[in-house]
Design an enzyme around this catalytic site. Structure first.
Site, short mmCIF file in Angstrom:
data_model
loop_
_atom_site.label_atom_id
_atom_site.label_comp_id
_atom_site.label_asym_id
_atom_site.label_seq_id
_atom_site.Cartn_x
_atom_site.Cartn_y
_atom_site.Cartn_z
N SER A 160 1.43 -1.42 0.28
CA SER A 160 -0.31 -0.26 0.24
C SER A 160 0.60 1.24 -0.67
O SER A 160 0.24 2.53 -0.53
CB SER A 160 -0.56 -0.08 1.27
OG SER A 160 -1.45 -1.19 1.38
N CYS A 165 -9.66 -1.47 3.77
CA CYS A 165 -8.73 -0.65 3.17
C CYS A 165 -9.10 -0.31 1.46
O CYS A 165 -10.87 0.21 1.75
CB CYS A 165 -7.33 -0.78 3.14
SG CYS A 165 -6.08 0.57 3.13
N TYR A 214 -7.20 8.15 1.27
CA TYR A 214 -8.17 8.03 0.76
C TYR A 214 -9.71 7.79 1.83
O TYR A 214 -9.58 6.71 2.38
CB TYR A 214 -8.54 7.67 -0.51
CG TYR A 214 -7.22 8.08 -1.74
CD1 TYR A 214 -7.64 9.23 -2.37
CD2 TYR A 214 -6.03 7.44 -1.54
CE1 TYR A 214 -6.47 9.66 -3.46
CE2 TYR A 214 -5.55 7.91 -2.75
CZ TYR A 214 -5.74 8.95 -3.19
OH TYR A 214 -5.24 10.31 -4.25
N HIS A 217 -6.95 -2.16 9.36
CA HIS A 217 -6.57 -3.70 8.58
C HIS A 217 -6.56 -4.46 10.02
O HIS A 217 -5.67 -3.67 11.59
CB HIS A 217 -5.17 -3.36 9.10
CG HIS A 217 -4.31 -2.70 7.20
ND1 HIS A 217 -4.24 -3.04 6.46
CD2 HIS A 217 -4.55 -1.19 6.63
CE1 HIS A 217 -4.03 -2.98 5.00
NE2 HIS A 217 -4.57 -1.88 5.39
N GLU A 251 -5.65 -7.25 10.67
CA GLU A 251 -4.77 -8.47 10.71
C GLU A 251 -3.35 -7.35 11.75
O GLU A 251 -2.48 -8.04 11.87
CB GLU A 251 -4.07 -9.25 9.66
CG GLU A 251 -3.05 -7.64 8.36
CD GLU A 251 -3.66 -6.41 7.97
OE1 GLU A 251 -3.14 -5.84 7.65
OE2 GLU A 251 -5.36 -6.20 7.75
#
Length: 376
Positions: free
Chosen positions: A48, A272, A317, A355, A357
């Protein structure tokens, strides 16, 4: 180790000199800051961050070194990193290489001996901006012109650079601290999903497997009609849309394929960038935040039980508030009240912006993977 000078020019006219400890050369990118206290290797190897320079607000970086097991992808996709104080001698039994060698191996720049508080405040007040760093060019006018000619982050489709080119099966589960390895044979539920790789983190795949799902990873340019056909035949039970880099509005073809899945009511879970892509496919374009949310200490409120979860974040974003016309808001960011989770009306689709995780970071949202498995 002798550190060489590196020169940095930002599009707002700021010109700085610091020291280089990684890849030597010239790179451009968007500068952002990350507030995590640990996990710099996982952050660097998160796809990312493709096309970005990361300013670490944690002042001491490099202490634990690097190792193969903590990679979130095959390489570093970030253009580089800024740190206040570099530790060249790792102190950790798991370390296999120092941070400097790690950056050089993966051709990412390391910049130290610079005031990261100043950079963070500048980004916080003025937003992320494009920059150029070079160990080769020191002339500010030359750097300025080189940056002017470089593409902006919103003009590049980084998904094509970070996504897998071929489908593959992911088979191991979460990291086991006792065995110092990843769980090799998690339980199986007899449910298979496709995970669309938009820049997926390995620990997302690990968590999907850990809850018992059979996971097949597919490239970003998947065919929606083929996915629907497999779903109707019972070959797969759902689809996962991953995290990833860049401006989600550039993913026009991917949005069209996702729209097909929405209309066919294929069960979908997204994180995401995938969360943002779902919004776009539903007809609600995303917008850019002032300075984004990057770090492992962001409070998010679960609207169902009113529990506050400390989460890991990495995005510039977000989805618009108007999407509540077609979806229920399930999670809210307590820093800025932006949307962190959605469950779409009359549809087997839900998503989160943060996230669950972690990797690195708190695992208070890990339950969301089990929730996905339970819905299939």
């Amino acid at each position: 180790m002798t550190l060489k000078p590196v020169w940095i020019y930002l599009e707002n006219g700021v010109f700085l000199e610091a020291k280089s400890f990684g890849f030597e050369g010239t790179k451009t990118g968007e500068i952002v800051f990350n507030t995590s206290m640990s996990g710099y290797q996982e952050i660097l190897s998160d796809p990312s961050y493709a096309g970005q320079f990361i300013v670490f607000t944690m002042p001491e970086i490099g202490i634990v070194g690097t190792n193969d097991n903590d990679m979130e992808s095959r390489t570093i996709h970030a253009s580089g990193m800024f740190v206040r104080s570099l530790n060249l001698t790792p102190s950790n039994f798991r370390s296999q290489a120092g941070l400097s060698d790690f950056l050089k191996q993966h051709q990412s720049m390391g910049i130290c001996d610079i005031d990261t508080r100043y950079l963070t405040k500048m980004i916080r007040d003025g937003g992320p901006r494009m920059m150029i760093a070079s160990t080769e060019v020191s002339d500010v006018e030359v750097l300025k012109e080189m940056l002017r000619k470089s593409p902006r982050i919103e003009e590049v489709n980084y998904i094509e650079k970070v996504s897998t080119s071929e489908s593959y099966r992911h088979t191991h589960g979460a990291w086991n601290a006792e065995t110092q390895s990843y769980n090799a044979s998690p339980k199986r539920l007899g449910k298979k999903i496709l995970a669309v790789d938009l820049g997926i983190k390995r620990n997302i795949l690990n968590e999907l497997c850990e809850v018992g799902l059979d996971v097949e990873v597919v490239p970003h340019d998947f065919n929606g009609d083929e996915v629907i056909a497999r779903y109707k035949k019972g070959e797969i039970h759902g689809l996962f849309l991953s995290n990833g880099p860049g401006d989600p509005l550039i993913l026009k073809s991917e949005a069209q394929e996702v729209k097909k899945l929405i209309e066919a009511k294929v069960p979908i879970f997204a994180i995401c960038l995938g969360h943002q892509l779902l919004s776009i496919a539903h007809g609600y374009p995303t917008y850019k935040l002032k300075f984004g949310q990057h770090g492992g200490n962001h409070p998010v409120k679960n609207m169902a039980n009113h529990v506050v979860e400390i989460t890991t974040q990495n995005h510039n974003y977000n989805v618009p508030d108007s999407i509540c016309k077609i979806a229920k808001i399930t999670h809210v960011n307590l820093f800025d009240n932006t949307i962190e989770g959605l469950e779409y009306n009359d549809s087997p689709i839900f998503s989160v912006q943060h996230h669950p995780e972690a990797s690195s970071g708190p695992q208070e949202s890990r339950y969301i993977f089990q929730e996905f498995a339970n819905r299939l």
